[in-house]
Design a protein around this motif. Sequence first.
Motif, short mmCIF file in Angstrom:
data_model
loop_
_atom_site.label_atom_id
_atom_site.label_comp_id
_atom_site.label_asym_id
_atom_site.label_seq_id
_atom_site.Cartn_x
_atom_site.Cartn_y
_atom_site.Cartn_z
N ILE A 188 0.83 -1.20 0.00
CA ILE A 188 0.00 0.00 0.00
C ILE A 188 0.87 1.25 0.00
CG2 ILE A 188 -1.62 1.33 1.43
CD1 ILE A 188 -2.81 -1.40 2.28
N ALA A 189 1.94 1.23 0.79
CA ALA A 189 2.85 2.37 0.83
C ALA A 189 3.51 2.59 -0.52
CB ALA A 189 3.91 2.14 1.90
N ALA A 190 3.90 1.51 -1.17
CA ALA A 190 4.55 1.63 -2.48
C ALA A 190 3.58 2.19 -3.52
CB ALA A 190 5.08 0.27 -2.93
N MET A 191 2.32 1.76 -3.46
CA MET A 191 1.31 2.30 -4.37
C MET A 191 1.09 3.79 -4.12
SD MET A 191 -1.66 -0.63 -4.40
CE MET A 191 -1.53 -2.12 -5.36
N ALA A 192 0.98 4.17 -2.85
CA ALA A 192 0.76 5.59 -2.52
C ALA A 192 1.92 6.44 -3.01
CB ALA A 192 0.59 5.74 -1.00
N GLU A 287 19.14 4.88 11.47
CA GLU A 287 17.80 5.47 11.44
C GLU A 287 17.43 6.05 10.08
OE1 GLU A 287 17.33 8.28 14.56
OE2 GLU A 287 17.50 6.79 16.17
N TYR A 288 18.41 6.42 9.28
CA TYR A 288 18.14 6.97 7.96
C TYR A 288 17.34 6.01 7.09
CZ TYR A 288 21.97 3.86 6.68
OH TYR A 288 22.75 2.75 6.50
N ALA A 289 17.37 4.70 7.42
CA ALA A 289 16.68 3.68 6.62
C ALA A 289 15.37 3.23 7.24
CB ALA A 289 17.60 2.47 6.43
N PHE A 290 15.00 3.78 8.39
CA PHE A 290 13.87 3.25 9.15
C PHE A 290 12.56 3.96 8.85
CE2 PHE A 290 16.90 1.95 12.84
CZ PHE A 290 17.36 0.90 12.08
N ALA A 291 11.50 3.14 8.83
CA ALA A 291 10.13 3.65 8.75
C ALA A 291 9.28 2.83 9.72
CB ALA A 291 9.58 3.53 7.33
N ASP A 292 8.18 3.42 10.15
CA ASP A 292 7.26 2.75 11.07
C ASP A 292 6.48 1.68 10.30
OD1 ASP A 292 5.24 1.95 12.78
OD2 ASP A 292 4.54 3.97 13.24
N PRO A 293 6.59 0.40 10.69
CA PRO A 293 5.91 -0.66 9.93
C PRO A 293 4.38 -0.59 9.99
CG PRO A 293 6.87 -1.55 11.94
CD PRO A 293 7.39 -0.15 11.80
N THR A 294 3.84 0.19 10.92
CA THR A 294 2.39 0.31 11.01
C THR A 294 1.86 1.51 10.23
OG1 THR A 294 2.43 1.70 13.00
CG2 THR A 294 2.47 -0.69 13.32
N SER A 295 2.74 2.30 9.62
CA SER A 295 2.32 3.53 8.93
C SER A 295 2.67 3.48 7.45
CB SER A 295 3.01 4.75 9.57
OG SER A 295 2.77 5.92 8.82
N LYS A 297 1.73 5.62 5.37
CA LYS A 297 2.05 7.00 5.02
C LYS A 297 3.52 7.31 5.30
CE LYS A 297 0.58 11.79 5.90
NZ LYS A 297 -0.38 12.64 6.66
N GLY A 298 4.02 6.87 6.45
CA GLY A 298 5.41 7.09 6.79
C GLY A 298 6.35 6.34 5.87
N ILE A 299 6.00 5.12 5.52
CA ILE A 299 6.83 4.33 4.59
C ILE A 299 6.86 5.01 3.22
CG2 ILE A 299 7.13 2.11 3.45
CD1 ILE A 299 5.65 0.85 5.87
N ALA A 300 5.70 5.46 2.75
CA ALA A 300 5.62 6.13 1.45
C ALA A 300 6.47 7.39 1.45
CB ALA A 300 4.17 6.46 1.11
N ALA A 301 6.49 8.11 2.58
CA ALA A 301 7.29 9.34 2.67
C ALA A 301 8.77 9.04 2.52
CB ALA A 301 7.01 10.04 3.99
N LEU A 302 9.24 7.96 3.12
CA LEU A 302 10.65 7.60 2.98
C LEU A 302 10.96 7.15 1.56
CD1 LEU A 302 13.44 7.29 4.11
CD2 LEU A 302 12.77 5.08 5.12
N LEU A 303 10.05 6.42 0.94
CA LEU A 303 10.24 6.07 -0.48
C LEU A 303 10.36 7.32 -1.33
CD1 LEU A 303 7.61 3.18 -0.82
CD2 LEU A 303 10.10 2.93 -0.86
N MET A 304 9.50 8.30 -1.08
CA MET A 304 9.54 9.54 -1.84
C MET A 304 10.86 10.28 -1.61
SD MET A 304 7.99 11.58 -3.97
CE MET A 304 6.22 11.23 -3.94
#
Length: 341
Positions: A188-192, A287-295, A297-304
């Motif tokens: 879902i994060a990758a799609m967003a 930490e530069y590589a970390f995202a919250d696994p429950t979010s 939105k947060g994962i998508a932000a790091l991908l962006m």
Amino acid sequence: MRLLFILKSREGNWGYASGSSGLANSVRFVVDMLTSHGIEAKAVEVQDNNCIDREVTAYRPTHVIVEAFWVVPEKFNVLKALHPRVRWIVRDHSETPFLANEGIAFGWTAAYLARGVEVMCNAPRAVGDMQVVASACAHPETLVTYGPNYYPTPSGGEISAKPMPSDVIDIGCFGAIRPLKNHMVQAIAAMAFADAAGLSLRFHVNATRVEGNGSPVLKNLREVFAASRHELVEHGWQEHADFLRLMATMDICMQVSFTETFNIVAADAMASSVPVVASSEFPWLGEYAFADPTSSKGIAALLMKIWAESDVARSYRLHRQRRDMVNYNQRSECVWLERFA
């Protein structure tokens, strides 16, 4: 010292050939590291409990490390009588949340400890949990030890990030499909992210190893991608060299899982100079590589963020990944050599 690592052969069970599993690769890396330091070590795969005596008799080790929980505790009664001078060790490769889904793990742990069999964990937090189990069951906490992973890190040479695509992006979310691997939230994060960036997404997974009630996860992945404008790309399990070639074609690697002790897929991405998005469960990444696994939105932000970085900034990210692995390896070597060198 003479160490014999014993794995159970899984040929045909998980869609990969004998010797190509993540566990087999993990053990091979540790064995190669030990032998490079002059320690006699060997890894073998056997069909079942009854093959262990033959391998131990042939190699005559001082220590036998059984990789993961597959030898019934009662078998050690026989093996210890046949080989009384051998130090018997069972190595745990999982944190407690994952082991809790393995119905035999903690009962067998108590039974191993009762027989004087050492339980070696590859993560400090798992060591702590298993020491609690040992103490509660009136067994010595000293029977629970630490034996971390090791990964052969590429050395030398400049790392140059490849340009990010402007049309179709390939994101790898490889590894066995299990609920705690968190594939659905990552998809879902990758799609967003892809929608926000105006990209078409190819989301790559391994579809031939599904375990721990992972079938509904794969079904949901297939159905949501079939209904979307994006593509789910399914791969079989591959030999390690072939998988590294596949990983090198990815633009980003996602491994934002709920629990990890190491994660070879992310290490393969590091070795292939692919940016990694992970969770704070990882013991070797920063930490530069970390995202919250429950979010998502947060994962998508790091991908962006990774996609929008300059090539120079992304190259620095790749350098940090490699440096972090080198530092982890140095600590890991110290642990193994302090005990066995």
